[in-house]
Design an enzyme around this catalytic site. Sequence first.
Site, PDB file in Angstrom:
ATOM      1  CG  ASP A 271      -1.737   1.167   1.475  1.00 21.87           C
ATOM      2  OD1 ASP A 271      -1.799   2.031   0.589  1.00 21.87           O
ATOM      3  OD2 ASP A 271      -2.357   1.241   2.550  1.00 21.87           O
ATOM      4  CG  HIS A 445      -4.266   4.145   3.537  1.00 18.64           C
ATOM      5  ND1 HIS A 445      -4.407   3.061   2.711  1.00 18.64           N
ATOM      6  CD2 HIS A 445      -5.459   4.797   3.510  1.00 18.64           C
ATOM      7  CE1 HIS A 445      -5.623   3.047   2.190  1.00 18.64           C
ATOM      8  NE2 HIS A 445      -6.287   4.092   2.668  1.00 18.64           N
TER       9      HIS A 445
END
Length: 631
Positions: A271, A445
């Site tokens: 990610d 994130h």
Amino acid sequence: MSKEMKKKKTPAQEQQNIKTKSKKDSASKNSAKSRKGNKPSDKKTSVNNKTTKKATDKKPKSQQKNKYAKYSKVVPPMRSDKPVKISFLGGINEVGKNMTCYEYNKSKLIVDCGLAFPESEQLGVDFVIPDFTFVEKNVDLIKGILITHGHEDHIGALCYLLKKINVPVYATLLTAGLIKGKLSEHSLDHDVTINIVKAGDEITLGDFRVEFIKVNHSIPDAVALAIKTASGTIIQTGDFKIDTCPIDGGIINLSRFAELGNEGVLCLLSDSTNAEQPGYAQSESTVGATFKNLFNDAGDKRIIIATFASNIHRVQQIIDISARTGRKVALSGRSLENVVSIAADLGYMNIPDGTLISIDEIKNYSDDRLVIVTTGSQGEPMSALSRMASGNHRKVSVGYNDCVIISAKPIPGNEKTVFKVINDLLKLGARVIYEKMYDVHVSGHACQEELKLMLSLVKPKYFIPVHGEQKHLRYHGRLAESIGIDPHNIIIADNGYEVSVSEKNIAISGTVASGKVYVDGYGVGDVGTRVMKERLHLGQDGIIIIAATIDGASGELLSGPEVVSKGFVYVKEAELLMNEAVALSMSVIDSFPPYSFDINQMNTKLRDSISRLMYERTKRSPMILPILMEV
């Protein structure tokens, strides 16, 4: 796999182990007799005997090592040099529309199938999904669809894919619940097999073995995937962060990532969303502390909080604080209501009795006893918050006694629409609190230090940054270089790329069909690039329609032409221009010889002539649409 992750064996499995042990002991004795008086060549044959090898495979790792030390002819199986092919159908150079396909031997796997929200120039589009052409052509090889978590950019396009192909889906409990809700809306709930897995499970799909690993994100039940083949292990993190005090108490399984790193990881896909952000992402629990202070500051005001419908942890914190402060909670937005209902039914949310009320009941309570949780944190035009801001919400009218908290960060590209909603709410007199003012939002994130920690634990030979725009991918690539990964072993991919990875090398080996499919109402794919260009043209410059009736035989003008302007100029204020257009249209039609004309050529010449006239007079280029009727 660590001991705590191993499943408890069933009685049937224990019985099978007893049988295997018996065979193993017998094979061991036969092997010993053979070794006692045979030549070295016989010894080799005995050690490589199928029965003995099978027994060896059943032993714990510690015993296997001892056996290898005792019989030097036995060696662990060598890795295959056959490449694993990774095809990116979405999620690269964009935020959303995540979809990846893995291929090894004659087996394929799909990881995630998400949607993206339309950009400002994609007028009228509800959302965007990946192009499924490549998947449809290879449906016979696809063994399953693996879902990392339940956010729209990872599951939003799944129903549209399952209308075209029918393959089993593997997801954790909450993710599966959210998927089933969508399948029901599309009348697919009885046609699709949903297999529920949990972190720590390992499944075999064709030539792949896939292990699910616990990670933290802004939604419960998120997992990373360790995709194992004879050529090596590939890890795809999915969306993750490292939260040491998460709301649900489940911490990311860093030890398992480290174990896999020690065993050897061929490639990591990680990610990249926050690759530009230094440090660490804050814990979701910090938002709860901010909410507590804001609730106290609100006094007798009504509180309206906008957040992502799928952010269950945040909604849970809002409900908990509301219950402690004596406020009722009403939900506004169908997606929010659906997610909360599913999460509560599956045990992922705890809603105290009497805390939740319907939006119709808010009129029965004073402002100081109300909290409204709503969708629309991204300024979506038809969302509940946008309708409140424009004064079009049927149940909620925003005013001076409202405190509006936007508990989300604008997705790249949505900044203008979000700030428009904020300004509209301020005009109505509300106090508006958003992400840059207080800690009312934390990212799900990982930031730079977390990304580097993941890279350091996994120690991949090759690295492919995913889930982000080009700037995010490039930053993530530089982070990988900073912890010692060879820059030649880092691939910055794009949608439509096929990347082949093996022990020997990694390279872009080809391309696959990919692209954007627009969903507009019930229409899927019927709005293409040409239609989008026409909509943009109409939106920017408007349209002029020239209507006339001509004799089908001679080409003689029978009536008209009539000139209509929409979105270009107001006809009554531009009479001279419209008269010029009428005169020019008559001239073009009359220029074709009687009984010898082509209607298509007449249309083209009429369009070109009027287009030149409008540009010369206005320096604008509206769409020109001639309508010639033959009688």
